[in-house]
Design a protein around this motif. Structure first.
Motif, PDB file in Angstrom:
ATOM      1  N   ASN A  46       6.803  86.117  32.568  1.00 57.36           N
ATOM      2  CA  ASN A  46       7.751  85.441  31.675  1.00 57.36           C
ATOM      3  C   ASN A  46       8.927  84.832  32.446  1.00 57.36           C
ATOM      4  O   ASN A  46      10.096  85.102  32.156  1.00 57.36           O
ATOM      5  CB  ASN A  46       8.276  86.418  30.616  1.00 57.36           C
ATOM      6  CG  ASN A  46       7.150  87.028  29.811  1.00 57.36           C
ATOM      7  OD1 ASN A  46       6.315  86.305  29.263  1.00 57.36           O
ATOM      8  ND2 ASN A  46       7.091  88.351  29.769  1.00 57.36           N
ATOM      9  N   SER A  47       8.602  84.042  33.452  1.00 60.43           N
ATOM     10  CA  SER A  47       9.663  83.357  34.218  1.00 60.43           C
ATOM     11  C   SER A  47       9.084  82.079  34.830  1.00 60.43           C
ATOM     12  O   SER A  47       7.860  81.919  34.934  1.00 60.43           O
ATOM     13  CB  SER A  47      10.183  84.257  35.342  1.00 60.43           C
ATOM     14  OG  SER A  47       9.175  84.400  36.332  1.00 60.43           O
ATOM     15  N   ASP A  84       6.340  80.693  25.867  1.00 60.21           N
ATOM     16  CA  ASP A  84       5.090  79.942  25.656  1.00 60.21           C
ATOM     17  C   ASP A  84       5.252  78.484  26.094  1.00 60.21           C
ATOM     18  O   ASP A  84       6.234  77.821  25.730  1.00 60.21           O
ATOM     19  CB  ASP A  84       4.704  79.955  24.173  1.00 60.21           C
ATOM     20  CG  ASP A  84       3.945  81.213  23.800  1.00 60.21           C
ATOM     21  OD1 ASP A  84       3.660  82.023  24.716  1.00 60.21           O
ATOM     22  OD2 ASP A  84       3.658  81.393  22.609  1.00 60.21           O
ATOM     23  N   THR A  85       4.284  78.002  26.859  1.00 62.17           N
ATOM     24  CA  THR A  85       4.260  76.565  27.166  1.00 62.17           C
ATOM     25  C   THR A  85       3.596  75.855  25.997  1.00 62.17           C
ATOM     26  O   THR A  85       2.990  76.489  25.128  1.00 62.17           O
ATOM     27  CB  THR A  85       3.454  76.273  28.448  1.00 62.17           C
ATOM     28  OG1 THR A  85       2.113  76.707  28.239  1.00 62.17           O
ATOM     29  CG2 THR A  85       4.046  76.994  29.651  1.00 62.17           C
ATOM     30  N   ILE A 112       0.181  85.175  32.370  1.00 62.74           N
ATOM     31  CA  ILE A 112       1.434  85.825  32.811  1.00 62.74           C
ATOM     32  C   ILE A 112       2.578  85.681  31.797  1.00 62.74           C
ATOM     33  O   ILE A 112       3.680  86.143  32.052  1.00 62.74           O
ATOM     34  CB  ILE A 112       1.891  85.283  34.183  1.00 62.74           C
ATOM     35  CG1 ILE A 112       2.199  83.774  34.114  1.00 62.74           C
ATOM     36  CG2 ILE A 112       0.882  85.550  35.273  1.00 62.74           C
ATOM     37  CD1 ILE A 112       3.480  83.457  34.807  1.00 62.74           C
ATOM     38  N   ILE A 113       2.322  85.016  30.684  1.00 59.58           N
ATOM     39  CA  ILE A 113       3.346  84.921  29.631  1.00 59.58           C
ATOM     40  C   ILE A 113       3.001  85.917  28.526  1.00 59.58           C
ATOM     41  O   ILE A 113       1.923  85.835  27.916  1.00 59.58           O
ATOM     42  CB  ILE A 113       3.436  83.488  29.058  1.00 59.58           C
ATOM     43  CG1 ILE A 113       3.844  82.491  30.149  1.00 59.58           C
ATOM     44  CG2 ILE A 113       4.407  83.422  27.878  1.00 59.58           C
ATOM     45  CD1 ILE A 113       5.172  82.773  30.812  1.00 59.58           C
ATOM     46  N   ILE A 147       2.156  88.597  40.855  1.00 59.29           N
ATOM     47  CA  ILE A 147       3.291  88.174  40.022  1.00 59.29           C
ATOM     48  C   ILE A 147       3.857  89.367  39.244  1.00 59.29           C
ATOM     49  O   ILE A 147       5.072  89.513  39.093  1.00 59.29           O
ATOM     50  CB  ILE A 147       2.831  87.043  39.058  1.00 59.29           C
ATOM     51  CG1 ILE A 147       2.437  85.799  39.862  1.00 59.29           C
ATOM     52  CG2 ILE A 147       3.919  86.706  38.040  1.00 59.29           C
ATOM     53  CD1 ILE A 147       3.544  85.180  40.680  1.00 59.29           C
ATOM     54  N   ARG A 148       2.955  90.249  38.774  1.00 56.92           N
ATOM     55  CA  ARG A 148       3.399  91.441  38.035  1.00 56.92           C
ATOM     56  C   ARG A 148       4.225  92.342  38.965  1.00 56.92           C
ATOM     57  O   ARG A 148       5.296  92.814  38.612  1.00 56.92           O
ATOM     58  CB  ARG A 148       2.183  92.201  37.495  1.00 56.92           C
ATOM     59  CG  ARG A 148       2.544  93.268  36.452  1.00 56.92           C
ATOM     60  CD  ARG A 148       1.331  94.096  36.107  1.00 56.92           C
ATOM     61  NE  ARG A 148       0.812  94.822  37.270  1.00 56.92           N
ATOM     62  CZ  ARG A 148       1.357  95.932  37.754  1.00 56.92           C
ATOM     63  NH1 ARG A 148       2.421  96.442  37.197  1.00 56.92           N
ATOM     64  NH2 ARG A 148       0.829  96.530  38.805  1.00 56.92           N
TER      65      ARG A 148
END
Lengths: 307, 365
Positions: free
Chosen positions: A169-170, A254-255, A247-248, A162-163
């Motif tokens: 942040n998506s 933030d969830t 990953i955030i 993901i990085r």
């Protein structure tokens, strides 16, 4: 059509009609064993009530702690009832915790994951249940093997992917690793395998192709199973903590599950705000359960085929 | 409307031959029954016509078209299943309408999908024919077995297909409803005037409904003919024993030709079989006599009576003839010819005695 009868309506008929020896009709109170049956039923209800209370007790205690003024509650010895209730605690938690944004992020992530999981699981389940292709069994076993891998095993590799993709942040980053689910494929495949062969043959002769059969027959017939999986998928996506935490990096993404512990630790003197936020965070899941409950009906295939 | 032709058709599942070099011509508008015991290949033959099974060898034609490689959904056939196979989540109306929505039809020389009012008209007509008009808004779960069977039939007839296939459609109904539906199916066939291919293991269904019967066993066609012919002149021992209830008695015997007339020695007695051309003096044969053609008489073959069943309108006398079980169907139960444990003599008219070759099991005329 005769009136529906209950056991209590049953009248014992003479076994040898015409011989004149007709036994008297028995009333419910006179029936042997009826008292034992009643006692058994009462016992069951008591047991179920007790189990319900055990399950609901923690929920009640969170509600008590959320409503109670924190210092007064501790001073009163943490009783199982609200102390000096603060009825505005939920609106304060919602406002101070910026919960609307967190809830929206969680909702977006959950809807994407659950929708994708249901769609991909239904399609994969159909392929594994109905299509014939080389190495089908092996492919299915491989698919199922992923069930045994906990998220922690693939966490580092997935975070790195993901990085590399630049998806920190998506929504892509939040959802990409969870768009397909081996468990859903397995569950729905089992449902599809329960569809009688004759029904499949009839659909083919009626002119349904694969998509027609899937959409018009297989999915409606297995609706209870698909609904069950949808609930499970929603629940697990909504409650995710480790992955979003990995990953955030920006607070704006933030969830709700990440925001909760942060919010609680920021308001250590107002513990009831943290409890109120936790209750707010649980409400969407409660709504989903209530909504899908009516879909979780059994016996939809009754009448499809004889037997 | 079309007939169906099997031309040396074979179906294999791995090493198992389910249908073996079957050649059969089913005529246009004929009510053909494929009859045989479980596992004889009759359902596989039907499923090949439907396109639900592929043909391993040979040629299968519907009308003049070879359909070996035509998919099921592209064949103009409709099928009624033993289990009804109704869509449980749809109403009766929707169940019947499904094939009208998915397929194109010839309307005034134009091949196209039917419009909603046209579909509604066809559904209403099918429902009227099968007495389902009041049940159209119910779901299959709210119907009785007989009503579900009618819905399955309605779904088939609404398409007006070239060929109807029926795979043991009555076997889930109770005896009374089965008898009633048999009559209704024959009437339906007369109304629709289309080809019906009907699979069953029930000889009563076959005898009462069929224009012709095709008897199958172990993947092979044993005999094809009108019910009366198959009953009266079974082609081999299998057909002789399979058709008829109680089944045909079969006993080993040896031919004796004496002055142009043939007799068969069975046990300690002789049966006159009249003039026969296919046998010679000393030939071993299997003698077949239907229970209703055997009678207890003064002379004939000795039979030891084991038991007697009284059915009201007739008696079944269970005997042993030369160590072989034999049933005598006595339609005059008022007369007490026999008692269990005693010996009697049984006899049959020469023209009711069938002879079979014990090595080939084929009929000898």
């Amino acid at each position: 059509m005769s009136e529906p009868t209950t056991d209590d309506d049953v009248v014992v008929a003479p076994t040898t009609p015409g011989l004149g020896d007709v036994p008297a009709a028995r009333t419910p109170s006179a029936r042997p064993g009826s008292r034992a049956r009643l006692a058994k039923q009462v016992g069951w209800y008591l047991t179920l009530t007790l189990l319900s209370l055990i399950v609901l007790f923690p929920v009640w205690m969170i509600l008590v702690r959320a409503l109670s003024q924190p210092i007064a509650y501790l001073t009163a010895g943490q009783p199982p009832r609200p102390v000096e209730p603060e009825w505005d605690v939920f609106s304060r938690a919602f406002r101070q915790g910026d919960l609307d944004r967190r809830l929206l992020t969680s909702a977006g992530m959950t809807i994407i994951i659950a929708t994708a999981q249901v769609v991909t699981s239904v399609l994969a389940a159909y392929a594994f249940a109905f299509l014939r292709f080389p190495f089908r069994r092996l492919a299915f076993m491989g698919f199922m093997a992923t069930l045994m891998l906990p998220i922690e095993v693939t966490l580092i590799a997935n975070v790195e992917t993901i990085r590399t993709l630049g998806w920190f942040n998506s929504f892509q980053g939040l959802t990409a690793p969870f768009l397909a689910a081996a468990f859903g494929t397995f569950l729905i495949r089992q449902g599809f395998l329960g569809i009688p062969d004759d029904l499949r043959d009839a659909a083919e002769l009626d002119g349904y192709g694969h998509l027609g059969f899937l959409w018009h027959v297989a999915v409606p017939v297995t609706r209870p199973i698909i609904a069950s999986f949808t609930v499970i998928s929603f629940l697990s996506a909504w409650n995710q903590y480790l992955w979003p935490r990995s990953i955030i990096t920006r607070e704006a993404w933030d969830t709700i599950q990440i925001a909760l512990p942060k919010f609680a630790s920021e308001n250590i003197n107002q513990l009831n705000l943290g409890f109120a936020a936790a209750i707010i965070a649980a409400l969407p899941i409660l709504a989903i359960l209530i909504f899908f409950q009516r879909h979780l009906i059994r016996g939809l295939t009754a009448g499809a085929v004889k037997g | 409307m079309s007939g169906v032709t099997f031309d040396q058709v074979t179906k294999r599942f791995g090493d198992v031959v389910a249908v073996d070099s079957m050649s059969l011509e089913i005529r246009d508008q004929e009510f053909m029954v494929l009859l045989g015991p479980s596992g004889c290949g009759k359902s596989t033959a039907l499923r090949m016509i439907a396109g639900l099974e592929t043909v391993s060898e040979g040629e299968l034609r519907i009308g003049d078209t070879t359909v070996n490689d035509v998919e099921a959904k592209d064949r103009d056939i409709a099928m009624v299943f033993q289990s009804y196979a109704l869509y449980p989540h749809m109403t009766v109306r929707d169940n019947v309408e499904v094939p009208l929505k998915t397929r194109s039809y010839d309307v005034d020389g134009d091949r196209r999908k039917l419009r909603k009012p046209e579909r509604a008209d066809r559904v209403a007509e099918a429902a009227r024919i099968l007495g389902l008009s009041d049940l159209l808004d119910r779901k299959p779960g709210a119907l009785s077995g007989g009503q579900r069977q009618r819905v399955a039939l309605a779904r088939a007839i609404v398409r007006r297909p070239e060929v109807f296939l029926m795979d043991e459609p009555l076997s889930n109904l109770d005896a009374k409803l089965r008898a009633q539906t048999r009559v209704e199916l024959v009437e339906l066939h007369r109304q629709l005037r289309t080809t019906i291919i009907y699979v069953t293991h029930d000889q009563v269904e076959a005898m009462t409904m069929a224009d012709r019967i095709a008897v199958m066993e172990a993947g092979r066609l044993q005999q094809v003919g009108a019910p009366r012919d198959v009953y009266a002149r079974p082609a081999n021992l299998f057909v002789a024993r399979f058709i008829g209830s109680p089944p045909m008695n079969t006993v080993d015997g040896r031919v004796r030709v004496d002055g142009g007339r043939a007799h068969v020695e069975v046990g300690d007695g002789r049966l006159d079989v009249g003039p026969r051309t296919g046998v010679a003096d000393g030939d071993a044969v299997v003698v077949g006599i239907r229970p209703e053609h055997l009678r207890i008489a003064e002379d004939g073959v000795t039979a030891h009576v084991r038991a007697i069943e009284w059915l009201g309108h007739e008696r079944h006398v269970y005997c042993d003839v030369a160590g072989t079980p034999v049933i005598v169907r006595d339609t005059d139960p008022g007369e007490d010819h026999a008692a269990p444990g005693t010996d009697v003599r049984v006899q049959a008219a020469p023209d009711t005695v069938h002879l079979f070759d014990p090595s080939t099991t084929e009929r000898i005329d």
